[in-house]
Design a protein around this motif. Structure first.
Motif, mmCIF file in Angstrom:
data_model
loop_
_atom_site.group_PDB
_atom_site.id
_atom_site.type_symbol
_atom_site.label_atom_id
_atom_site.label_comp_id
_atom_site.label_asym_id
_atom_site.label_seq_id
_atom_site.Cartn_x
_atom_site.Cartn_y
_atom_site.Cartn_z
ATOM 1 N N LEU A 50 0.837 -1.208 0.000
ATOM 2 C CA LEU A 50 0.000 0.000 0.000
ATOM 3 C C LEU A 50 0.871 1.257 0.000
ATOM 4 O O LEU A 50 0.369 2.364 0.078
ATOM 5 N N PRO A 252 -14.751 -14.320 8.556
ATOM 6 C CA PRO A 252 -14.713 -12.884 8.280
ATOM 7 C C PRO A 252 -13.848 -12.109 9.278
ATOM 8 O O PRO A 252 -13.176 -11.149 8.899
ATOM 9 N N LEU A 255 -10.218 -12.759 8.434
ATOM 10 C CA LEU A 255 -9.890 -11.936 7.267
ATOM 11 C C LEU A 255 -9.628 -10.491 7.681
ATOM 12 O O LEU A 255 -8.624 -9.885 7.298
ATOM 13 N N TYR A 256 -10.516 -9.963 8.502
ATOM 14 C CA TYR A 256 -10.397 -8.565 8.952
ATOM 15 C C TYR A 256 -9.076 -8.355 9.678
ATOM 16 O O TYR A 256 -8.387 -7.368 9.456
ATOM 17 N N ALA A 259 -6.145 -8.409 7.304
ATOM 18 C CA ALA A 259 -6.076 -7.306 6.348
ATOM 19 C C ALA A 259 -5.888 -5.950 7.015
ATOM 20 O O ALA A 259 -5.176 -5.105 6.482
ATOM 21 N N PHE A 260 -6.522 -5.739 8.152
ATOM 22 C CA PHE A 260 -6.606 -4.362 8.642
ATOM 23 C C PHE A 260 -6.048 -4.130 10.035
ATOM 24 O O PHE A 260 -6.181 -3.048 10.582
ATOM 25 N N LEU A 266 -2.699 -7.939 2.847
ATOM 26 C CA LEU A 266 -3.889 -7.858 2.002
ATOM 27 C C LEU A 266 -3.976 -9.023 1.016
ATOM 28 O O LEU A 266 -5.068 -9.484 0.689
ATOM 29 N N ALA A 269 -5.423 -11.917 2.826
ATOM 30 C CA ALA A 269 -6.839 -11.632 3.087
ATOM 31 C C ALA A 269 -7.655 -11.816 1.812
ATOM 32 O O ALA A 269 -8.769 -12.359 1.858
ATOM 33 N N VAL B 162 -17.793 -8.423 3.337
ATOM 34 C CA VAL B 162 -16.479 -8.935 3.717
ATOM 35 C C VAL B 162 -15.644 -9.277 2.481
ATOM 36 O O VAL B 162 -14.447 -9.012 2.421
ATOM 37 N N SER B 165 -14.193 -6.110 1.014
ATOM 38 C CA SER B 165 -13.453 -5.157 1.851
ATOM 39 C C SER B 165 -12.027 -4.930 1.356
ATOM 40 O O SER B 165 -11.575 -3.784 1.280
ATOM 41 N N VAL B 166 -11.311 -6.007 1.012
ATOM 42 C CA VAL B 166 -9.917 -5.842 0.590
ATOM 43 C C VAL B 166 -9.809 -5.078 -0.734
ATOM 44 O O VAL B 166 -9.133 -4.052 -0.799
ATOM 45 N N TYR B 169 -10.888 -1.389 -0.363
ATOM 46 C CA TYR B 169 -9.917 -0.604 0.400
ATOM 47 C C TYR B 169 -8.740 -0.220 -0.496
ATOM 48 O O TYR B 169 -8.356 0.943 -0.591
ATOM 49 N N ASP B 170 -8.212 -1.231 -1.194
ATOM 50 C CA ASP B 170 -7.092 -1.002 -2.105
ATOM 51 C C ASP B 170 -7.459 0.051 -3.161
ATOM 52 O O ASP B 170 -6.712 0.986 -3.415
ATOM 53 N N VAL B 173 -7.794 3.582 -1.605
ATOM 54 C CA VAL B 173 -6.474 4.109 -1.245
ATOM 55 C C VAL B 173 -5.795 4.630 -2.508
ATOM 56 O O VAL B 173 -5.244 5.729 -2.535
ATOM 57 N N ARG B 174 -5.856 3.843 -3.593
ATOM 58 C CA ARG B 174 -5.217 4.262 -4.842
ATOM 59 C C ARG B 174 -5.866 5.506 -5.435
ATOM 60 O O ARG B 174 -5.207 6.291 -6.102
ATOM 61 N N LEU B 258 -17.845 -2.471 9.525
ATOM 62 C CA LEU B 258 -16.653 -2.984 8.833
ATOM 63 C C LEU B 258 -15.931 -1.894 8.042
ATOM 64 O O LEU B 258 -14.789 -1.549 8.336
ATOM 65 N N ILE B 262 -12.506 0.632 8.853
ATOM 66 C CA ILE B 262 -11.321 0.623 7.995
ATOM 67 C C ILE B 262 -11.000 2.040 7.523
ATOM 68 O O ILE B 262 -9.858 2.469 7.531
#
Lengths: 294, 324
Positions: A50, A252, A255-256, A259-260, A266, A269, B162, B165-166, B169-170, B173-174, B258, B262
């Motif tokens: 990231l 879930p 995973l959370y 990832a976070f 990531l 995840a 869920v 989410s990944v 988020y990615d 962010v980008r 969730l 984040i």
């Protein structure tokens, strides 16, 4: 299907109109749901960075290898399956029971019906705090009640004990979601013709026989669809589980945390999400064919 | 079916089960309300009726009364005045400590309440508007690819938050949409819209099909445009479904934790209620009475909303099925 070119001018105009109306929704769903699902699979083959300027590193199946050899993953997988099983069966049984009760007329039914919707309607965060309060070790009123009944020790922290947290969370989920099931079943119950029951009365059927031979078959498809919906939703359930107890380690939550929290992984995840998605799709397709017979 | 009067045992069992259901449902709510009217020190007094009832928890949350935490901040202000004589570096260090302490201890309930209201309200409204036109399109207008869209909507119904989410988020962010409180809230707004859009379209589509097409045709013959018939006929006739969809979308945004956790964790000013309350809960001890008052205040708007439109809701809910 007819091709656009072959349509009459009037139908062409109609088609353009239809497309225009639906396009905002299609574009949004395409960018923020369909693309992410595919992008997620792509990410699962990378070590994701990231930091701006640092590209993702392709690692092939390494994220999956890491996952499938990780005992925590398999543990979470098992817990998730148990959680889904308990909550689906539990909430359907409670919902069915309450719907059968509420199908009878009695004074004060309106108030009771409104009250039953409370758990479903109230925000997760509020109800989670309320349950944490009543289940507090030493002081919580429910803890004291249960220990007086000899069911548990008053010093036990039911909510944060990793061994049984998923049971507490399952109970909470049943409590929170049975009203939805109750509503669906009740509306089906009320549409069953009274003639069937009258005919059964004439034949001398008892209450159980009427339930078994008339009510249950009429409810088959409602309950079948409810099992599917609740199964899907509970498989992905995050808020209700995580906010009540992080120790209920369902997938879930695993995973959370990958990832976070802490060092974000990531890629791993994304691999978990992909596995979740595939398992879900397989289960759904088996279920739809075998039980719902679509 | 009526309970048979001749069987006493049956009547007794029936009422026993009704009582059981009421206790099962109301148990945690009863304690939530009861504790919210107590002082923090009385939070675990036995019994449901508070011995020294007080409204101060509510008054503090609603900003009508100063809380102990705010009083402590006066001391900090005095400390800051003292600091003026300190060397620059040391001063910055101490100031930062105070700020992080303040951030942990402040409980801007009204601010978070407003954030939640804004996010959940706006996203539900957006989803409703896009959903109405989308659902009208695939339930009333014919065009090539319509079936594909209809089935696609059902399919995305199966994708949970869920799973997304990944990649989301990615993606955000980008796009640089996570680097301030404001942009993070905008990201959440988009996410809440798309999370509720498939279900809005599905429910509304089901409802629109129950409206006879002849009403629309009559309006068209009288010279109304297609958009005009949606505005003047479809929308007024679909009010039960529209209200249900709005409330459900609102509730999804109001509950969402969730993505909120984040995206807005670094920006306390932008917290929504679930994120804010959870942070407070884990940063302090023995604030049960205040947590319960906050829980009541978080629940009341949604419960009131539901109860006032209950009859629409039950109809709309059972007609369309819902997502959460």
């Amino acid at each position: 299907m007819q091709r656009f070119r072959e349509l009459s001018p009037l139908r062409k105009k109609e088609a353009v109109f239809g497309w225009r109306l639906v396009s905002p929704a299609v574009i949004l769903i395409g960018i923020f749901i369909l693309y992410p699902v595919l992008y997620n699979i792509y990410l699962s083959f990378f070590q994701v960075s990231l930091t701006p300027g640092v590209p993702n590193k392709f690692v092939g199946f390494q994220n999956y290898r890491e996952l499938l050899t990780d005992p925590t993953f398999w543990n979470s997988f098992g817990i998730t399956m148990l959680f889904v099983l308990i909550t689906v069966v539990g909430s359907i049984l409670v919902g069915l029971g309450v719907a059968l009760l509420m199908n009878k007329e009695f004074p004060g039914r309106g108030i009771v019906r409104a009250l039953i919707l409370f758990p479903y309607v109230a925000p997760v965060i509020s109800t989670v705090f309320a349950w944490q309060y009543v289940l507090m070790p030493l002081n919580g009123p429910l803890t004291i009640l249960l220990s007086n009944l000899g069911i548990m020790d008053v010093t036990q922290d039911l909510v944060n004990n990793p061994n049984n947290a998923f049971l507490v969370v399952s109970f909470y989920s049943i409590w929170k979601n049975f009203p939805f099931i109750y509503l669906m079943i009740l509306s089906r119950l009320q549409s069953i013709s009274q003639d069937y029951y009258e005919a059964a009365d004439i034949d001398g059927a008892n209450g159980w026989q009427k339930f078994h031979h008339i009510t249950l078959p009429e409810l088959y498809y409602v309950i079948g669809s409810l099992v599917l919906l609740r199964g899907i939703w509970n498989f992905y359930k995050f808020e209700e589980v995580y906010l009540l107890s992080k120790e209920a380690r369902t997938l879930p939550i695993y995973l959370y945390e990958k990832a976070f929290t802490g060092l974000p992984e990531l890629g791993v995840a994304a691999a978990i999400a992909t596995v979740l998605f595939i398992v879900m799709m397989v289960l759904i397709s088996i279920y739809v064919r075998k039980v719902l017979k679509w | 079916m009526v309970v048979r009067k001749r069987s006493f045992i049956k009547t007794f069992l029936f009422w026993f089960f009704i009582a059981l259901v009421i206790i099962f449902v109301a148990y945690p709510f009863a304690y939530m309300v009861s504790v919210s009217f107590r002082y923090d020190s009385d939070a675990f007094d036995p019994g449901l009726i508070p011995e020294n009832p007080t409204l101060s928890q509510y008054a503090q949350l609603l900003g009508l009364e100063e809380s102990i935490r705010q009083e402590m901040s006066n001391e900090e202000e005095q400390l800051i005045k003292l600091l003026e004589s300190f060397p620059e570096e040391q001063r910055a260090q101490i100031l930062q400590n105070i700020q992080s302490q303040r951030r942990r201890e402040s409980f801007p309930f009204l601010r978070w309440f407003g954030n939640s209201l804004l996010l959940a309200g706006l996203s539900a409204l957006t989803s409703l508007i896009i959903g109405i036109f989308g659902a009208y399109s695939f339930s009333r207008v014919w065009y090539p690819g319509r079936n594909l869209i209809q089935r696609g909507v059902l399919l995305v119904y199966l994708v949970g938050g869920v799973i997304l989410s990944v990649p989301l988020y990615d993606l955000f962010v980008r796009m640089g949409l996570t680097n301030s409180g404001g942009t993070s809230m905008f990201s959440l707004y988009i996410i809440y819209v798309i999370q509720t859009l498939p279900v809005s379209m599905y429910m509304l589509g089901n409802y629109f099909r129950t409206i006879p097409e002849s009403i629309e045709e009559a309006a068209l013959i009288d010279g109304s445009t297609r958009i005009g018939t949606i505005m003047r006929i479809i929308i007024p006739l679909s009010m039960p479904a529209i209200i249900t969809v709005f409330i459900y979308s609102f509730m999804i945004g109001w509950n969402e934790y969730l993505f909120a956790s984040i995206f807005i964790r670094p920006y306390p000013v932008s917290y929504t209620l679930p994120v804010g309350l959870r942070e407070i809960f884990f940063s302090e001890h023995a604030v049960w009475a205040k947590m319960m008052a906050a829980s009541v205040l978080t629940a009341v708007p949604v419960i009131v909303l539901f109860m006032t439109v209950e009859k629409y809701l039950t109809a709309g809910l059972t007609a369309g099925g819902v997502k959460e």
